[in-house]
Structures are given as C-alpha cells and as structure tokens.
Scaffold this motif. Structure first.
Motif, PDB file in Angstrom:
ATOM      1  N   TYR A   1      26.884  87.511  37.950  1.00  0.00           N
ATOM      2  CA  TYR A   1      26.933  86.998  39.371  1.00  0.00           C
ATOM      3  C   TYR A   1      27.313  88.203  40.488  1.00  0.00           C
ATOM      4  O   TYR A   1      28.467  87.963  41.041  1.00  0.00           O
ATOM      5  N   PRO A   2      26.439  89.247  40.610  1.00  0.00           N
ATOM      6  CA  PRO A   2      27.020  90.283  41.564  1.00  0.00           C
ATOM      7  C   PRO A   2      27.487  89.919  43.039  1.00  0.00           C
ATOM      8  O   PRO A   2      28.292  90.485  43.469  1.00  0.00           O
ATOM      9  N   LEU A   3      26.591  88.887  43.336  1.00  0.00           N
ATOM     10  CA  LEU A   3      26.759  88.286  44.886  1.00  0.00           C
ATOM     11  C   LEU A   3      28.137  87.615  44.961  1.00  0.00           C
ATOM     12  O   LEU A   3      28.861  87.833  45.946  1.00  0.00           O
ATOM     13  N   ALA A   4      28.360  86.874  43.858  1.00  0.00           N
ATOM     14  CA  ALA A   4      29.568  86.104  43.842  1.00  0.00           C
ATOM     15  C   ALA A   4      30.923  87.226  43.974  1.00  0.00           C
ATOM     16  O   ALA A   4      31.968  86.956  44.581  1.00  0.00           O
ATOM     17  N   ILE A   5      30.600  88.208  43.062  1.00  0.00           N
ATOM     18  CA  ILE A   5      31.738  89.239  43.218  1.00  0.00           C
ATOM     19  C   ILE A   5      31.826  89.986  44.246  1.00  0.00           C
ATOM     20  O   ILE A   5      33.018  90.160  44.848  1.00  0.00           O
ATOM     21  N   LYS A   6      30.759  90.187  44.984  1.00  0.00           N
ATOM     22  CA  LYS A   6      30.682  90.904  46.259  1.00  0.00           C
ATOM     23  C   LYS A   6      31.657  89.874  47.438  1.00  0.00           C
ATOM     24  O   LYS A   6      32.416  90.510  48.070  1.00  0.00           O
ATOM     25  N   ARG A   7      31.042  88.721  47.558  1.00  0.00           N
ATOM     26  CA  ARG A   7      31.880  88.047  48.524  1.00  0.00           C
ATOM     27  C   ARG A   7      33.137  87.570  48.092  1.00  0.00           C
ATOM     28  O   ARG A   7      33.880  87.585  49.232  1.00  0.00           O
ATOM     29  N   LEU A   8      33.460  87.607  46.974  1.00  0.00           N
ATOM     30  CA  LEU A   8      34.778  87.476  46.504  1.00  0.00           C
ATOM     31  C   LEU A   8      35.815  88.587  46.981  1.00  0.00           C
ATOM     32  O   LEU A   8      36.764  88.569  47.524  1.00  0.00           O
ATOM     33  N   GLN A   9      35.358  89.889  46.850  1.00  0.00           N
ATOM     34  CA  GLN A   9      35.893  90.940  47.079  1.00  0.00           C
ATOM     35  C   GLN A   9      36.128  90.912  48.557  1.00  0.00           C
ATOM     36  O   GLN A   9      37.246  91.316  49.035  1.00  0.00           O
ATOM     37  N   ILE A  10      35.053  90.880  49.456  1.00  0.00           N
ATOM     38  CA  ILE A  10      35.255  90.854  50.851  1.00  0.00           C
ATOM     39  C   ILE A  10      36.212  89.987  51.381  1.00  0.00           C
ATOM     40  O   ILE A  10      37.199  90.013  52.000  1.00  0.00           O
ATOM     41  N   ALA A  11      36.477  88.508  50.700  1.00  0.00           N
ATOM     42  CA  ALA A  11      37.244  87.407  51.004  1.00  0.00           C
ATOM     43  C   ALA A  11      38.523  87.925  50.875  1.00  0.00           C
ATOM     44  O   ALA A  11      39.392  87.621  51.445  1.00  0.00           O
ATOM     45  N   ILE A  12      38.953  88.474  49.527  1.00  0.00           N
ATOM     46  CA  ILE A  12      40.286  88.925  49.105  1.00  0.00           C
ATOM     47  C   ILE A  12      40.749  90.058  50.322  1.00  0.00           C
ATOM     48  O   ILE A  12      41.869  89.992  50.761  1.00  0.00           O
ATOM     49  N   LYS A  13      39.554  90.900  50.493  1.00  0.00           N
ATOM     50  CA  LYS A  13      40.115  92.067  51.368  1.00  0.00           C
ATOM     51  C   LYS A  13      40.533  91.275  52.823  1.00  0.00           C
ATOM     52  O   LYS A  13      41.640  91.776  53.570  1.00  0.00           O
ATOM     53  N   GLN A  14      39.633  90.490  53.429  1.00  0.00           N
ATOM     54  CA  GLN A  14      39.884  89.990  54.643  1.00  0.00           C
ATOM     55  C   GLN A  14      41.206  89.137  54.636  1.00  0.00           C
ATOM     56  O   GLN A  14      42.179  89.295  55.511  1.00  0.00           O
ATOM     57  N   ALA A  15      41.444  88.082  53.635  1.00  0.00           N
ATOM     58  CA  ALA A  15      42.385  87.670  53.362  1.00  0.00           C
ATOM     59  C   ALA A  15      43.882  88.213  53.509  1.00  0.00           C
ATOM     60  O   ALA A  15      44.917  87.908  54.143  1.00  0.00           O
ATOM     61  N   ARG A  16      43.697  89.433  52.828  1.00  0.00           N
ATOM     62  CA  ARG A  16      44.752  90.463  52.824  1.00  0.00           C
ATOM     63  C   ARG A  16      45.268  90.866  54.162  1.00  0.00           C
ATOM     64  O   ARG A  16      46.428  91.116  54.599  1.00  0.00           O
ATOM     65  N   GLN A  17      44.263  91.274  54.945  1.00  0.00           N
ATOM     66  CA  GLN A  17      44.162  91.965  56.187  1.00  0.00           C
ATOM     67  C   GLN A  17      44.618  91.007  57.213  1.00  0.00           C
ATOM     68  O   GLN A  17      45.573  91.319  58.042  1.00  0.00           O
ATOM     69  N   THR A  18      44.426  89.723  56.980  1.00  0.00           N
ATOM     70  CA  THR A  18      44.873  88.758  57.722  1.00  0.00           C
ATOM     71  C   THR A  18      46.287  88.303  57.545  1.00  0.00           C
ATOM     72  O   THR A  18      46.788  87.482  58.287  1.00  0.00           O
ATOM     73  N   GLY A  19      46.885  88.823  56.371  1.00  0.00           N
ATOM     74  CA  GLY A  19      48.190  88.217  56.055  1.00  0.00           C
ATOM     75  C   GLY A  19      48.353  86.810  55.377  1.00  0.00           C
ATOM     76  O   GLY A  19      49.396  86.248  55.013  1.00  0.00           O
ATOM     77  N   LEU A  20      47.173  86.348  54.757  1.00  0.00           N
ATOM     78  CA  LEU A  20      47.008  85.042  54.260  1.00  0.00           C
ATOM     79  C   LEU A  20      46.872  85.500  52.516  1.00  0.00           C
ATOM     80  O   LEU A  20      47.280  84.380  51.799  1.00  0.00           O
ATOM     81  N   LEU A  21      46.990  86.684  52.203  1.00  0.00           N
ATOM     82  CA  LEU A  21      47.488  87.020  50.744  1.00  0.00           C
ATOM     83  C   LEU A  21      48.280  88.150  50.976  1.00  0.00           C
ATOM     84  O   LEU A  21      48.314  88.944  52.033  1.00  0.00           O
TER      85      LEU A  21
END
Lengths: 161, 543
Positions: free
Chosen positions: B241-261
């Motif tokens: 599932y390469p696309l799912a992995i890519k979207r998760l990576q983006i989501a984790i990065k954004q959540a971290r930058q926003t301070g939600l992780l």
C-alpha cells in the motif's frame, strides 16, 4: 568501515542505518531500503547489513527469506505482477496469468533467460474494485483481459525473428 | 497549540472555501485509472480561464464506486461524474458555470449511495487527506482536545465500553474491555499499535481509510494512548500500500508540526509519537503476536497466548493493538457520545461496518452500512447484483479465514453473531460476490493454496495440514478423489482447526467447511464412484 567495492549505494544505506541509530529492530526497514537501492538482496549485501546492525548473519538471512517482499535473486528489466487475490480470481485472473505464462514460456516467479522479463504474482493489491488488475513495471492497470495482458508484455519478450 | 489555534485553523480553512468545489478521487483505485491526469487537467483549465477565485479543485480520498472511476464530484451542485478522462475537463468546468456536460453522470440517488451511513468514511471523498487543515475544518482533533481537557483516562475507557464498539479487524472483541486491560496493567512503558496489515485478499477498507482520512486514525490512536497510558504508537502497514504509507507519512509530519503529536499536546502533560513500520509481505503478520515480532524486526511468527499483548506485548510491555477502522471510529464516538454510537446497529454489534464489495457484482467499491443490514440489501440493492442479471450464487466474507454464504441465506443481517452462525466470520470486511460460474471446490482450493503459502511454518498442524488439505482438494477438483479422500479431508479440517497455534491455521479449514455445508453436492459430483459401485451419497444440506 567502508564497503570494499567502493559502491556509493553502501554509503547511502549506511546513512539510513545511522538514521535509526543502528537499532536492531530497524532490520526490516533497513532491508527495504537496501532492496530499493540494489534491486535485490544478495548475500554480500545481507552480510553488510548484519555487520552494521551487529546482528548474526543467520538472523538477517532468516528475516530476508521469511518475507515474500524481499527478493534474493535479480529481477528482469521489466516486471509483470498479476494480482491473484480473490476478487481478481473470480473475475478471471487465473486466465490472465496462464495466458502470460503461455506467451512468455516462463512460470510465475521466473525470469526469462535474457533477464528482460520477470513474471510475478501478488496476493492482493487492495484494488479489488477494478479487478482483475495487473502491475506492469510498477503501474497498476485496471480491468485486464488475457489478450490485453499478452499484448502489453509482448514487447518485453524475446523475439526470435 | 491550544483550542483557539485549532479554531483559527478551522476558521481560516472555512472562510477561504470557494463557491464551487470540484472533488477528484485520488485513492489508489481511481489513480490507477489516471485520476491524477484528470485533476491536473481540471486545475489547468481553472487557472487558464481565470476561475481560480471561484473554483477549487481538490484531491480527495475514496469516493466509493471504484468500478466507475475516475470519479469527480462537483459541489454544491451534487453532481458525480464517472469514468472521467482529462479530455472531459473543459466540459466539467463549463458545466459549473451553467449548462450540461456531455460526461457520464453518476446517480447520487442510487441505493449504493443513499443506503450508506457514514461514520468511519464520513470525511472520505470530501476532505483533502494531504492537508491537516482540511481535517481540522471538519472538527478534526476536537475529540482529542475534549479527552485531554475534560476526561480522565478512566472516563475514556468507560466511554469506549459504553459505546459497544467491537474490534473491526475480525475477531470482534470489545474495544473498551481491551483498553481497560491495558490501562489496568501497571508498567512504565506501554505501546499502542495500529494493525494496518490488511492481508485478506478482497479487502481494501483499511487502505481506503488510510488514503482518505489518515488523521482520523492518528487522532483515534492518540485518544487510545491517553486512555491506556501509552506515549508511543506504531502503525504497521503492508508494503503493498505505497499510497497509504505516503499519506500517513504526510499526516504524521503535519500533526507533529502543528503540535497535535509530540510532547505536551494541547499544553497538557500528555505526549504521544507515532512511527510507521512497513510490512514485507507476510499474511500471518496480521495476527497480533506475529505483527509485534515483525515490528521488533524479527521473523513474523506468532507465539502462544497468554500472555496477551495487553499484558506483555512489544518488547514485553503492555501493548494495545487495534485495527485501522476501530481507531477511526474513536474520535466520532467521543464527539457525538457513546450513547449515540450504541443507538446504531444491533443488540451486540454496534455502529457501522465498512465493506469492500468486489467480485461478480455490478457496483464494486466501498460501502459503510449500519450493523444488521441484510446481506441482500448490500448485494442486490446497493451492489446491483451480478453483472448481466446473472444469478448470485454465494457471498464470501472474512477472506481465507471466512466462509461462503449461499444465496438462500441472503436475508441474514450482517453482524458478528449471524455470520458466525453461518460458518463464516465478519472478518475485516471483504465481501466477494460469486455467481453461478464459480465452482466451490475450486474456491476452497484457491483459499487453501493461499493458507498453505502463507503458513509461517512454526506449528506442524498448520504447516503440513494445509499442504495435505490442498493436495486432497486438488485431487477432488481433478476428479481423481474417492469418498474416502473427502472423509479424510473433513477429518483433517477438524484436526487443523483444533490444534493450530494461531488464527491462520485455526481458521484455514473454514472455506472448506462452509462450502461443504452449503454446496456439498458440488464436491460429491466430482468424486469417483465408490468401489462397491454405489453412487456417491447425496449431500445433507445441499442447495
């Protein structure tokens, strides 16, 4: 220690291992990266990974052979992966696969003698809504028929004349 | 990050919304039909014709009717276009300014759409999965805030129990009780793991959720982590599932930058980080103890339970493992309340279930329906039956661990207990329709070949039992078997089911047992006559 071959890809792999701070539980991640860089995992490469992660070679070899995704032999220049998941199966993936096998003269899992073409199968690509699917050189293609698949791989096959 | 910041992001996102939104499906199914080119083409025309102020072209997640992809939706007009090509783009844009486009139109009033009830997929096909702002604008991360500010970990566990939510990965164990066990186990370090190793062939629900709404899974995991006292999470995704992995990576990065992780989420003492672990193509890794071995970088072989992961999991620490869809339910349960969730579904099966409809059916794609919906409604009304009006023969649920439900049982409501009674299981939600051209012994052989290949080899009943069962099935399909072979097969089914170490072996005989139960005649027809010349005995339950 640098790899004796001087191949730059070992350096890239080493940087990746450093990113994980050499943690042994990163073995599968490291093997993924190694396969991305080298195309397949040959013994020398596995030994390099074992040395860098301070793991016994048996453990690295054991993991590399356990998972279907890791390949230990070189692949052909072009690949055709026929999805044989249930949805593709009931929609005729078995016929697509036999047609490509008949045309190419190789069985699933094999590579042609000229190393140009590998035929593989996948368990399920999760693209069941557009079954049957075939992946040609990494591109998922929907609604395949035996004729369409044979026409597509024909250009990659050796021609005697 | 405090709640005002979250409000500000949501407000900015809402106020920048344009009059018309053109949604392009960018999930894996439509992307393989070149939806990316369609989106690029639409964007170019909007730019070139100076409509950028009025029209937004948005890449979204799964719009569900995969077989008609690429799908494009236009809001607020409520139009769905099907099988869109890049050449159709000008007509689609012109139609937004009044007029009709000569592009294949979908029917939003078809039961396929109207009979769905979206909880897990509520944002799927609407928001941009690659932008956290898009998720925040639809009340994203508000449940996490509410939990951290207004609830104790125990309140959260209580809420999960009260909601009646059961694991969506297949076994159907109460989510709240699982959380309670992990929460109760004292330890300095605990983990939360999301099982996204969706290995059942014919299942693509979890892939769609991850590709369409990855933040809902992250938010669910964070809430679970707070409830059980964990600070580290892992998402184990299959490499296919390469696309799912890519979207998760983006989501984790954004959540971290926003301070939600990260540390001190919403200025509370709670910290939580999530790492992705990528599988490497081993079906058995969907089993929780094998999955943990794989996260630890070892061969993915299961081990006996107890101890259960809730007591001794990753690196010996208490570990909560839930499936993608289970986590995606959590934020909504917190926002709307456990009572609301418990009001949907049946007595013991609450909420909704996402199914992947595939096989010999007109409308293939993703559906979400309340628990208890009759199979007939799903297959015939929503799915439109088999193509060409052919008769449906059976519906396969639960993948290689499940069974085939005959057409005569289509009025069965879909819930955990009803499917188990029919010898199948809810499983993760793959639903494959078979018509009269599908021969059941061949399907049983197909699944047994799968289990034989995927058996990890650790325990003998599974390792050699699956090989022997496959050999017998192959003999039957080739018309070389005798009634004794069939008897031996049934005996083996029982032995393998009772003595295998993990779910893979324990459930491997299910496809044989369920097809024998309802389609025994098909097996008998393939058997050679008995030595004494008597015809093969007639099947008991044959349809």
């Amino acid at each position: 220690m640098k790899h004796a071959s001087g191949d730059k890809r070992f350096k890239i792999l080493e940087a990746h291992i450093k990113k994980f701070q050499g943690r042994q539980d990163a073995l599968i991640e490291v093997l993924h990266r190694a396969q991305e860089l080298f195309g397949f995992l040959e013994d020398d490469l596995l030994l390099f990974v074992a040395y860098k992660l301070k793991l016994p070679a048996s453990r690295v070899y054991g993991v590399a052979t356990f998972y279907h995704y890791f390949i230990l032999k070189p692949q052909g220049a072009h690949t055709c992966v026929v999805c044989t998941g249930t949805a593709c199966y009931v929609r005729g993936a078995d016929k697509v696969l036999s047609a490509v096998e008949a045309k190419s003269g190789i069985k699933a899992g094999e590579t042609t003698a000229d190393n140009e073409f590998s035929l593989l199968t996948a368990r399920c690509l999760g693209a069941c809504g557009i079954a049957p699917t075939v992946v040609y050189d990494g591109v998922i293609t929907p609604h395949q028929t035996p004729d369409a698949a044979v026409a597509r791989v024909n250009e990659w096959l050796p021609h005697d004349h | 990050m405090i709640i005002d910041d979250l409000d500000a992001i949501a407000e900015a996102e809402r106020s920048s919304a344009k009059k018309t939104v053109i949604r392009c499906c960018m999930a894996a199914g439509c992307m393989s039909s070149h939806s990316e080119a369609v989106k690029t083409s639409l964007e170019k025309i909007v730019r070139d014709s100076g409509l950028s102020e009025r029209i937004e072209v948005r890449g979204v997640g799964c719009m569900r009717l995969c077989c008609q992809g690429p799908l494009v939706g236009v809001d607020p007009d409520g139009i769905i276009y099907e099988k869109v090509t890049p050449e159709d783009a000008p007509a689609v844009i012109i139609a937004t300014q009044g007029g009709e486009a000569n592009v294949k139109r979908g029917d939003p009033t078809h039961p396929f759409y109207t009979k769905q009830l979206s909880i897990v997929l509520a944002n799927s096909g609407l928001i941009d999965p690659e932008r956290i702002e898009s998720y925040i604008a639809v009340d994203g991360y508000r449940a996490l805030h509410a939990v951290l500010r207004e609830m104790t970990p125990n309140d959260v566990v209580e809420s999960a129990i009260k909601s009646g939510l059961r694991g969506r990965g297949g076994a159907g164990y109460s989510t709240g009780l699982k959380w309670a066990t992990v929460a109760k186990t004292p330890a300095a370090q605990k983990y939360v793991v999301c099982n996204a190793d969706e290995g059942d062939p014919g299942a693509f629900m979890d892939r769609s959720v991850l590709e369409s709404d990855p933040h809902s899974v992250l938010e669910g995991m964070a809430i679970a982590a707070y409830a059980v006292g964990a600070n580290q999470g892992y998402i184990y995704v299959r490499a296919e599932y390469p696309l799912a992995i890519k979207r998760l990576q983006i989501a984790i990065k954004q959540a971290r930058q926003t301070g939600l992780l990260g540390s001190g989420i919403f200025e509370s003492p709670f910290s939580f980080t999530v790492d992705i672990r990528i599988g490497a193509g081993a079906y058995v890794c969907g089993e929780e103890t094998a999955l943990m071995a794989s996260i630890e970088g070892r061969r993915g072989t299961p081990r006996p339970r107890p101890p259960f992961p809730a007591e001794s999991g990753l690196w010996g620490c208490p570990t909560l493992i839930n499936n993608v869809e289970t986590f995606a339910n959590i934020p909504v349960i917190i926002r709307k309340g456990a009572e609301w969730f418990a009001s949907i579904g049946t007595g013991l099966s609450k909420g909704t279930k996402v199914f992947a409809l595939a096989g010999k059916i007109e409308n293939t794609g993703l559906i979400e329906v309340p628990m208890g919906t009759p199979l007939r409604q799903i297959v015939e009304e929503m799915g439109g039956g088999a193509p060409g009006g052919v008769k449906i023969k059976a519906v396969q649920t639960g993948g290689p661990s499940g069974g085939c439900i005959p057409a005569s049982e289509l009025d069965t409501p879909v819930d955990y207990e009803s499917l188990t009674r029919l010898g199948s299981i809810m499983g993760s939600g793959g639903m494959i329709v078979m018509d009269e051209s599908t021969r059941m012994p061949e399907i049983a052989r197909f699944f047994m070949e799968f289990c034989m290949d995927e058996s990890c080899g650790k325990c003998i009943p599974c390792r050699t039992g699956t090989v022997q069962m496959h050999r017998l099935l192959d003999k039957i399909v080739r018309r070389e078997a005798t009634p004794e072979d069939l008897a031996k097969l049934e005996e083996l089914c029982d032995m393998v089911a009772r003595t295998s170490l993990c779910g893979l072996g324990q459930n491997a005989p299910n496809p044989i047992l369920s097809t024998l139960r309802f389609f025994r005649n098909e097996y008998l027809e393939l058997l050679q006559a008995q030595p004494d010349g008597k015809p093969a005995p007639a099947g008991a339950n044959a349809t």
